[in-house]
Design an enzyme around this catalytic site. Sequence first.
Site, PDB file in Angstrom:
ATOM      1  N   ASP A 151      -0.081   5.202   1.065  1.00 50.04           N
ATOM      2  CA  ASP A 151      -0.298   6.139   2.177  1.00 50.04           C
ATOM      3  C   ASP A 151      -0.332   5.398   3.511  1.00 50.04           C
ATOM      4  O   ASP A 151      -1.120   4.461   3.686  1.00 50.04           O
ATOM      5  CB  ASP A 151      -1.615   6.899   1.984  1.00 50.04           C
ATOM      6  CG  ASP A 151      -1.534   7.935   0.875  1.00 50.04           C
ATOM      7  OD1 ASP A 151      -0.765   8.889   1.027  1.00 50.04           O
ATOM      8  OD2 ASP A 151      -2.236   7.766  -0.139  1.00 50.04           O
ATOM      9  N   ASP A 178       0.865  -1.163   0.000  1.00 44.90           N
ATOM     10  CA  ASP A 178       0.000   0.000   0.000  1.00 44.90           C
ATOM     11  C   ASP A 178       0.918   1.234   0.000  1.00 44.90           C
ATOM     12  O   ASP A 178       2.126   1.108   0.242  1.00 44.90           O
ATOM     13  CB  ASP A 178      -0.879  -0.025   1.254  1.00 44.90           C
ATOM     14  CG  ASP A 178      -1.698   1.232   1.434  1.00 44.90           C
ATOM     15  OD1 ASP A 178      -2.375   1.633   0.481  1.00 44.90           O
ATOM     16  OD2 ASP A 178      -1.625   1.809   2.530  1.00 44.90           O
TER      17      ASP A 178
END
Length: 221
Positions: free
Chosen positions: A19, A17
């Site tokens: 953020d 991922d």
Amino acid sequence: MSSPNVPGKAYDAFLFDMDGTLLNSIAVVERIWGDWAKDHGLEPEVFLKTIHGVRASDTIRQLALPGVDPVLEAKKLLIEEMEDVDGIVQIPGAIRFLNGIPADRWAIVTSAPFELAKRRMTAAGIPMPKVIVTGEEVQAGKPSPECYLLGASRLGVDPKRCLVFEDAVAGILAGEGAGADVTVITTTHATPFETPHFSIADYEAWTVTTIGGIGIGIVGA
């Protein structure tokens, strides 16, 4: 589903991922989404806890606010987020960690649109991978596993042979749904949540290694 004994376990690829996992954009999120929440009569402190790892349009759609078009609002927020990269930094050790992975063995799988992802990664100094899957490319965003299945497919690997790095519940569920093992990055969350998965604060104490001559894994630095 748990991911026991992640250190020293061999994988074909790592899926990250963005953020909260590779970079910290909390300062931007709190500024822009906090103001948006106030404008729509929401309590920012409560609302901000619900948006991590989910596409902006999906977050707004779930609120079912009268007269609010989720797609239009998401586009407005994207413009603001594109203009604001102040305070975006790498998760400690992330750049060094990524540079230790063979280029064809990792991908970024993010709910952000591509241009926003590119802008934030540049601001944080995160290298651009050969494979990136964004929220624009999938029918269903996280917690659907579609994004991680697509990331594994583009790398040419079995998702069950992948290690997903995540920080948010929606992303963890997506990784689980894809059949991958999950490692949770905890440094960006002021309020920790319980998880059965292997967890690390950041990448400072970890490095990438070759296991069995073929697989890659993580070990203590």
